[in-house]
Write a protein that holds these residues in place. Structure first.
Motif, PDB file in Angstrom:
ATOM      1  N   PHE A  32       6.155   4.244  -6.138  1.00 55.57           N
ATOM      2  CA  PHE A  32       6.988   3.062  -6.348  1.00 55.57           C
ATOM      3  C   PHE A  32       6.197   1.851  -6.847  1.00 55.57           C
ATOM      4  CE2 PHE A  32       9.586   5.366  -3.136  1.00 55.57           C
ATOM      5  CZ  PHE A  32      10.752   5.485  -3.883  1.00 55.57           C
ATOM      6  N   VAL A  33       5.027   2.076  -7.427  1.00 54.10           N
ATOM      7  CA  VAL A  33       4.244   0.932  -7.867  1.00 54.10           C
ATOM      8  C   VAL A  33       4.983   0.110  -8.923  1.00 54.10           C
ATOM      9  CG1 VAL A  33       2.966   2.186  -9.668  1.00 54.10           C
ATOM     10  CG2 VAL A  33       1.936   0.181  -8.550  1.00 54.10           C
ATOM     11  N   LYS A  34       5.778   0.757  -9.780  1.00 55.43           N
ATOM     12  CA  LYS A  34       6.521   0.033 -10.813  1.00 55.43           C
ATOM     13  C   LYS A  34       7.694  -0.744 -10.238  1.00 55.43           C
ATOM     14  CE  LYS A  34       5.261   3.065 -14.662  1.00 55.43           C
ATOM     15  NZ  LYS A  34       5.764   3.966 -15.735  1.00 55.43           N
ATOM     16  N   ASP A  76       0.834  -1.206   0.000  1.00 57.03           N
ATOM     17  CA  ASP A  76       0.000   0.000   0.000  1.00 57.03           C
ATOM     18  C   ASP A  76       0.867   1.254   0.000  1.00 57.03           C
ATOM     19  OD1 ASP A  76      -2.379  -1.402  -0.027  1.00 57.03           O
ATOM     20  OD2 ASP A  76      -2.608  -1.394   2.159  1.00 57.03           O
ATOM     21  N   LEU A  77       1.935   1.228   0.781  1.00 58.77           N
ATOM     22  CA  LEU A  77       2.829   2.382   0.854  1.00 58.77           C
ATOM     23  C   LEU A  77       3.505   2.634  -0.484  1.00 58.77           C
ATOM     24  CD1 LEU A  77       4.262   4.561   2.568  1.00 58.77           C
ATOM     25  CD2 LEU A  77       5.956   2.817   3.187  1.00 58.77           C
ATOM     26  N   MET A  78       4.053   1.583  -1.096  1.00 61.76           N
ATOM     27  CA  MET A  78       4.744   1.754  -2.372  1.00 61.76           C
ATOM     28  C   MET A  78       3.787   2.200  -3.472  1.00 61.76           C
ATOM     29  SD  MET A  78       7.474  -1.421  -2.340  1.00 61.76           S
ATOM     30  CE  MET A  78       8.219  -0.928  -3.893  1.00 61.76           C
ATOM     31  N   PRO A 137      15.706   1.883  -6.107  1.00 67.32           N
ATOM     32  CA  PRO A 137      15.808   2.867  -7.200  1.00 67.32           C
ATOM     33  C   PRO A 137      16.883   2.559  -8.234  1.00 67.32           C
ATOM     34  CG  PRO A 137      15.467   4.000  -5.122  1.00 67.32           C
ATOM     35  CD  PRO A 137      15.692   2.550  -4.785  1.00 67.32           C
ATOM     36  N   ASP A 138      17.881   1.735  -7.899  1.00 65.13           N
ATOM     37  CA  ASP A 138      18.937   1.383  -8.849  1.00 65.13           C
ATOM     38  C   ASP A 138      18.775  -0.023  -9.407  1.00 65.13           C
ATOM     39  OD1 ASP A 138      21.076   3.658  -8.901  1.00 65.13           O
ATOM     40  OD2 ASP A 138      20.505   3.438  -6.792  1.00 65.13           O
ATOM     41  N   GLY A 139      17.668  -0.688  -9.103  1.00 64.87           N
ATOM     42  CA  GLY A 139      17.399  -1.998  -9.677  1.00 64.87           C
ATOM     43  C   GLY A 139      17.865  -3.176  -8.859  1.00 64.87           C
ATOM     44  N   HIS A 140      18.463  -2.943  -7.680  1.00 66.10           N
ATOM     45  CA  HIS A 140      18.796  -4.067  -6.812  1.00 66.10           C
ATOM     46  C   HIS A 140      17.499  -4.722  -6.337  1.00 66.10           C
ATOM     47  CE1 HIS A 140      23.021  -3.005  -6.629  1.00 66.10           C
ATOM     48  NE2 HIS A 140      22.744  -1.795  -6.183  1.00 66.10           N
TER      49      HIS A 140
END
Length: 327
Positions: A235-237, A228-230, A259-262
């Protein structure tokens, strides 16, 4: 290849996984994600690094975020050993197997051995890390998904059989594994030291690369709260897979990308593997419940995307078998 018998008297004694250093492009953005969204606690900031710990951890850090011109890569994976003598025994062990060894200075850690495993994953071992006061009952500090501790690493290996044999030799024990029935080779394996399902896991694929780092949380409801937060903070994607329950490990899970794909797994409710004669559980690669107990297959990205290790070349997987993949 059959799973090797556990080595109950290894040449040195690893206690558990400990920490990792992730390279990021924007330290402020990553700091905000790991503290406000995930809920890790900042223990120090210096120059191009931010040090973080989870709520139950007494050690100084479990994650180091490092600003780098190679964002999306991983510097090292860290493990704690039983005592100082184990560090010297570890140095001998890796040298005898032709791996480079170096004593390095690490902030907030004691004597630290840097080396690498048989496929090139950079590993560091230490005995002492600065201890911090407990905060697990300071409930006003809890945010995000309320992470309690780092739980495990999972890495892509081009040869899972070889990785399992190497880690088994210094005391990691297999809890569960996936076997390709046609070839008899391992497609994935989960290996532990601390008595959970895994400290280190290996997934067949181009490697070495980090597949994910996982954090243990109190309940599945914390994972729902994180979703829910994301979904409402941009940050849904970054939500990749889940929520769901793994067949392997029985854990409730969610996979997200920073954010960097980790890739990060949020994880709870697996089981203990404390008995030294605990028998590993075998899964068939084509069993739809191995990935998700409820039968949902993982997306293609889950089998392809990973974080490279700094300075390590990758090779394609020897085993070409594939699991069930979501359309």
């Amino acid at each position: 290849m059959s799973v090797p018998a556990p080595n109950l008297y290894p040449p040195f004694n690893v206690v558990r996984l400990s920490h990792t250093c992730l390279n990021v492009s924007d330290l402020d953005t990553s700091r905000a994600f790991y503290t406000d969204t995930l809920g890790l606690q900042v223990t120090d900031e210096e120059g191009d690094r931010v040090y973080l710990r989870a709520m139950e951890e007494r050690g100084h850090h479990c994650v180091i975020l490092q600003k780098s011109d190679r964002p999306g890569t991983v510097e090292v994976m860290g493990f704690k050993v039983w005592d100082e003598d184990d560090l010297d025994r570890a140095e001998t062990y890796f040298r005898e197997r032709g791996q480079p060894t170096e004593w390095v200075e690490r902030p907030y850690q004691g004597r630290t051995l840097l080396t690498r495993d048989n496929i090139g994953i950079p590993l560091e071992f230490y005995h002492k890390m600065d201890r911090l006061p407990p905060i697990h009952q300071q409930y006003a500090l809890y945010r995000g998904v309320k992470p309690l501790r780092i739980d495990h690493f999972n890495c892509f290996s081009p040869d899972v059989d070889a990785s399992v044999a190497f880690y088994n030799d210094f005391g990691f024990r297999v809890s569960e594994y996936t076997e390709d029935e046609e070839s008899g080779h391992l497609w994935a394996a989960w290996m532990h030291r601390k008595g959970g399902v895994h400290d280190m896991a290996f997934t067949n694929g181009r490697g070495p690369r980090m597949h994910h780092v996982a954090f243990w949380v109190p309940t599945p409801l914390n994972i729902i709260d994180l979703l829910d937060l994301m979904a409402t903070t941009g940050f849904v994607k970054n939500i990749e897979r889940g929520p769901g329950r793994h067949g392997i490990s029985n854990a409730f899970f969610l996979y997200i990308l920073d954010p960097d794909g980790h890739r990060i797994e949020i994880y709870c409710s697996d089981y203990q593997t404390l008995d030294p004669d605990h028998e590993p559980i075998k899964w068939d690669l084509k069993d739809p419940q191995r990935q998700t107990l409820w039968g949902a297959a993982a997306p293609k990205s889950w089998f392809e995307h990973g974080s490279n290790f700094v300075g390590q070349e990758t090779t394609e997987a020897v085993l070409k078998a594939t699991p069930i993949v979501a359309p």
